[in-house]
Structures are given as structure tokens and as C-alpha cells.
Design a protein around this motif. Sequence first.
Motif: not given
Length: 189
Positions: A2-4, A54-57, A97-98
Motif C-alpha cells: 500500500e503506497i500513500t 509504503v505499508d505505513g513506513k 529507499d533502495s
Amino acid sequence: MEITYKELTAADHAAVIELGNRVHGDNYLTEANLQDYAARGLYKGVNLSWLAFVDGKLAGIRLTFAPSQWDTETDTTPSAWRVPAEQMVYFKCSAVDSSIRGAGLGRGLLKQSIAAAKSVGCKAGLAHIWLNSPNNSAYGYFSKCGGELVAEHANRWHYISVHEGYHCPVCDGICHCSAAEMILYFDQD
């Protein structure tokens, strides 16, 4: 996955600094310069700087300066621009992020900043693209997004590496990397 996307806030600063420095090198972002950058990204009540999660991070950042909030005198070629500086934003920093590169976060962040800039009447954005990034990925990414090369500038980050403690990961210390001055006109997206 999930991308926000969300606008940069002060609550995000620690994570933004960590990600920015992991991608660009130690002391590229500090609390002091990020506070300044965040203020430069506010224009007519609109925040031009965006984050991707991505997924909250936190997985991506796009720091963008408003018109009149960036230096048009150093390593720039205004005579080559089709749009006056008063109608241009400055794309200060992008980092992904890589572990998640290639998923479209960079393009998504750029679209968020462009939409915000267009909403307040901006017509283009300028960036200094890191030509020495691994595999020259920064230039490839910005070119694919529509960025046009204006000029190249040697030793773009030398001053901050000598005087502000920036540690270039490519030069292993004092930076001698070159930048591509690139412009992205918003009428082509």
C-alpha cells in the motif's frame, strides 16, 4: 503493498533526515536545514513538499521550494529558461529507499509536487540532478519524467562538503560531483 502520499510535516523530520542521509550521504539533511527547507516549501497556503509511505513506513521524499525561495544565481542559467523564476519551483531533494526503488515512488512524489505547484500558478520546476548517482539513476529518472538538460555544473556540492560537513558517499568525503541543471515544464505532463 500500500503506497500513500502526504505532505511533509514537522512530525516527519527525523524519518526524513534519516532517509535523506542514507541515500545522499551524512549531513545532507539536518534538523536545521530541513526546518528551513520545509518553510521554503510553503507557498500561498500550499505545501509543495511530499512524502511517500509504503505499508505505513516512510519510503520516499520530495522536497520542493516555492518561487522566490531558492537561489537563482548559483549554478543556474536563467537565460535558457522559457519560464521566469517567479513561476518556477525548485526541486531540492528526492530520495527513495533502495529496497523499494523501481515501484514508481519517485514519479508519484514528483506528480504530487507538480500538482501542488500548478495549483498556485507555477509553470515549471528546476533541479540540480546528481550526475554521479549510482548508475546515473537520478539523471535517467528525471529525464524520463520530462526533465530537459540546461547545463552541467562541476563541483555542485563541494561547498557544503567543505563548510557544512556533508559527506558525499560517492567521493567518500569532500564532494566533487557534478550536477545537471534540468528543467521540467509542467505544460508537457
